[in-house]
Design an enzyme around this catalytic site. Structure first.
Site, PDB file in Angstrom:
ATOM      1  CG  HIS A  21       0.350 -16.042  59.996  1.00  0.00           C
ATOM      2  ND1 HIS A  21      -0.481 -15.405  61.044  1.00  0.00           N
ATOM      3  CD2 HIS A  21       0.443 -15.659  58.973  1.00  0.00           C
ATOM      4  CE1 HIS A  21      -0.809 -14.278  60.176  1.00  0.00           C
ATOM      5  NE2 HIS A  21      -0.298 -14.571  59.015  1.00  0.00           N
TER       6      HIS A  21
ATOM      7  CG  HIS B  85       5.232 -13.772  66.855  1.00  0.00           C
ATOM      8  ND1 HIS B  85       4.121 -12.947  66.396  1.00  0.00           N
ATOM      9  CD2 HIS B  85       4.699 -15.093  67.142  1.00  0.00           C
ATOM     10  CE1 HIS B  85       3.232 -13.696  66.224  1.00  0.00           C
ATOM     11  NE2 HIS B  85       3.509 -14.965  66.666  1.00  0.00           N
TER      12      HIS B  85
ATOM     13  CD  GLU C 244       0.306 -17.696  65.708  1.00  0.00           C
ATOM     14  OE1 GLU C 244       0.017 -16.832  64.846  1.00  0.00           O
ATOM     15  OE2 GLU C 244       1.385 -17.584  66.513  1.00  0.00           O
TER      16      GLU C 244
ATOM     17  CG  HIS D 164       3.101 -14.483  61.922  1.00  0.00           C
ATOM     18  ND1 HIS D 164       3.841 -15.773  62.017  1.00  0.00           N
ATOM     19  CD2 HIS D 164       2.165 -14.491  63.074  1.00  0.00           C
ATOM     20  CE1 HIS D 164       3.641 -16.326  63.209  1.00  0.00           C
ATOM     21  NE2 HIS D 164       2.769 -15.761  63.799  1.00  0.00           N
TER      22      HIS D 164
ATOM     23  CG  HIS E  54       2.197  -6.858  73.456  1.00  0.00           C
ATOM     24  ND1 HIS E  54       1.365  -8.205  73.412  1.00  0.00           N
ATOM     25  CD2 HIS E  54       1.785  -6.176  72.367  1.00  0.00           C
ATOM     26  CE1 HIS E  54       0.627  -8.010  72.528  1.00  0.00           C
ATOM     27  NE2 HIS E  54       0.469  -6.998  72.000  1.00  0.00           N
TER      28      HIS E  54
END
Length: 435
Positions: free
Chosen positions: A360, A330, A336, A366, A287
């Protein structure tokens, strides 16, 4: 002259009357058509090439005739950092549903609702994030923001921004950026409009450094559109409102300030169709970081770190093998603020509605909700396309402080964290328990 010119950060030149642009000099003794020469600077005069932003405007009246005898006005829901309003709410992950469009008449200035702030506008650091609700056009009203650059994302309905530089029409799936100090009037295209707003106090947004991606991909400079010159020459009374130092001030006018007949330079409003973004992703396994979805960045003084990054999550193919494909769990030193233009977000397929938002904050954990985890860990990993979806994120290196307005909204979910409560314990410590 109407229309658009292509490119990001280009040195443009455009004239609405033939010969209106002086040739060979910026400020001649006498400009064509009896115009006044005026420079607007978005950077220090000595900023290096690539960071130096300025344009020369050739206008019917200079701006000193637009901005006199100011008086204070109120815009109670548009807040400016530093703005740490006293609330008793503890730190938490936050999510809001869409704010309904009201029945009352709200122009663009009146319709801004700040949700979070960070940094300090006077220090040219940080941003505010929020929404706007517009139910009527600005008529003989004009506005400019001296505190920051505006990144505007309609989510429902379209807007026409008539600026000093020309006209920009924007709809859901597009963005509009209006630089600090640029005057404009916002009109409804047809129906009322809801959207998202980032007020960037720092350096102007620019394309991110692509690193090993190279010269192509992500947002291409040629897909950004800047308006061609258009002007108004009328003597109707009006009002100019200025946001300066977190306050709002107005002055009365006897003419339109949108009277630029020609201009040249690289400091100008622009629009971009987010559907032209060329996403990158993993072709085999694992990812990548969400930085591969960065459209624009406001650089900070720290190399490689944006003061504000504007990131989108558009339609794209997912093909990675043996990989948990949604965003991972993470904690992030960045904070964010997210919104959803349309469709569903793959990490929150049910709970995150178009027009809604989430926060977040820095170093608060989150990730995908329990349903998304269950689906992603059991689904066959054949190639799949995420379609009809567009989410975005205003990411900043600074902690974001929710406003009292945002914490009092009826659409604030009081049990947002419950979306993770059904995550099961999967640990099996017995021999052979590893998958």
């Amino acid at each position: 002259m109407t229309g658009y010119m292509s490119g990001f950060g280009n040195e443009f030149e455009t004239e609405a009357l033939p010969g209106a642009l002086p040739r060979g000099r910026n400020s001649p003794q006498r400009c064509p058509y009896g115009l006044y020469a005026e420079q607007i600077s978005g950077s220090a005069f000595t900023a290096p090439p690539g960071a130096n932003r300025r344009s020369w405007l050739y206008r019917i009246r200079p701006s000193v005739l637009h901005a006199r005898n100011f008086y204070s006005v109120d815009a109670p829901f548009w807040r400016t950092a530093p703005s740490r309003e006293q609330t008793e709410r503890p730190i938490a992950q936050l999510r809001w549903g869409a704010i309904p469009l009201p029945d009352e008449k709200l122009c663009f200035i009146e319709g801004v609702r700040t949700m979070t702030t960070c940094g300090d506008a006077d220090s040219r650091l940080g941003m505010s994030a929020g929404v706007f609700l517009v139910t009527e056009s600005m008529k003989e009203q004009y506005f400019y923001d001296a505190d920051g650059e505006l990144l505007i994302l309609p989510q429902q309905g379209g807007l026409i921004f008539e600026t000093e530089f020309g006209s920009i029409e924007v709809e859901p799936g597009e963005l509009c950026v209006i630089p600090r100090g640029v005057k404009f009037r916002a009109r409804l295209r047809d129906s009322p409009v809801r959207g998202y707003l980032c007020e960037n106090y720092g350096a102007p947004f620019t394309l991110p450094y692509r690193g090993v991606i190279g010269a192509n991909g992500l947002a291409n400079a040629r897909d950004f559109l800047t308006p061609a010159a258009a002007y108004e020459d009328d003597a109707h009374p009006g009002r100019l409102t200025v946001k300066w130092g977190g306050g709002f001030y107005a002055c009365d006018l006897d003419h339109s300030p949108l009277d630029v007949v020609a201009w040249h330079g690289n400091y100008a409003p622009h629009k971009y169709d987010l559907r032209r973004f060329s996403p990158m992703g993993p072709l085999l396994f694992d990812h990548p970081d969400p930085s591969i979805f960065c459209v624009l960045t406001s650089p900070s003084s720290q190399p490689g770190v944006g003061d504000v990054d504007f990131v989108i999550f558009p339609e794209r193919w997912q093909v990675a093998e043996d990989t948990f494909r949604p965003p991972w769990f993470h904690l992030n030193v960045m904070s964010e603020f997210m919104g959803l233009i349309f469709g569903a977000y793959d990490a929150k397929p049910e709970g995150f509605a178009p027009g809604g938002a989430s926060l977040h904050n820095a170093m608060l954990p989150h990730g995908p909700d329990a349903d998304a985890v269950a689906a992603a860990t059991t689904a066959p990993l054949s190639p799949a396309k995420l379609e009809k979806t567009l989410a975005f994120m205003f990411e900043t290196r600074l902690p974001q402080h929710p406003t009292a307005y945002s914490l009092a909204l009826d659409t604030l979910e009081t049990d947002y964290a419950a979306c993770w409560s059904a995550l099961p314990k999967r640990f099996d410590g017995t021999p052979g328990g590893a998958s």
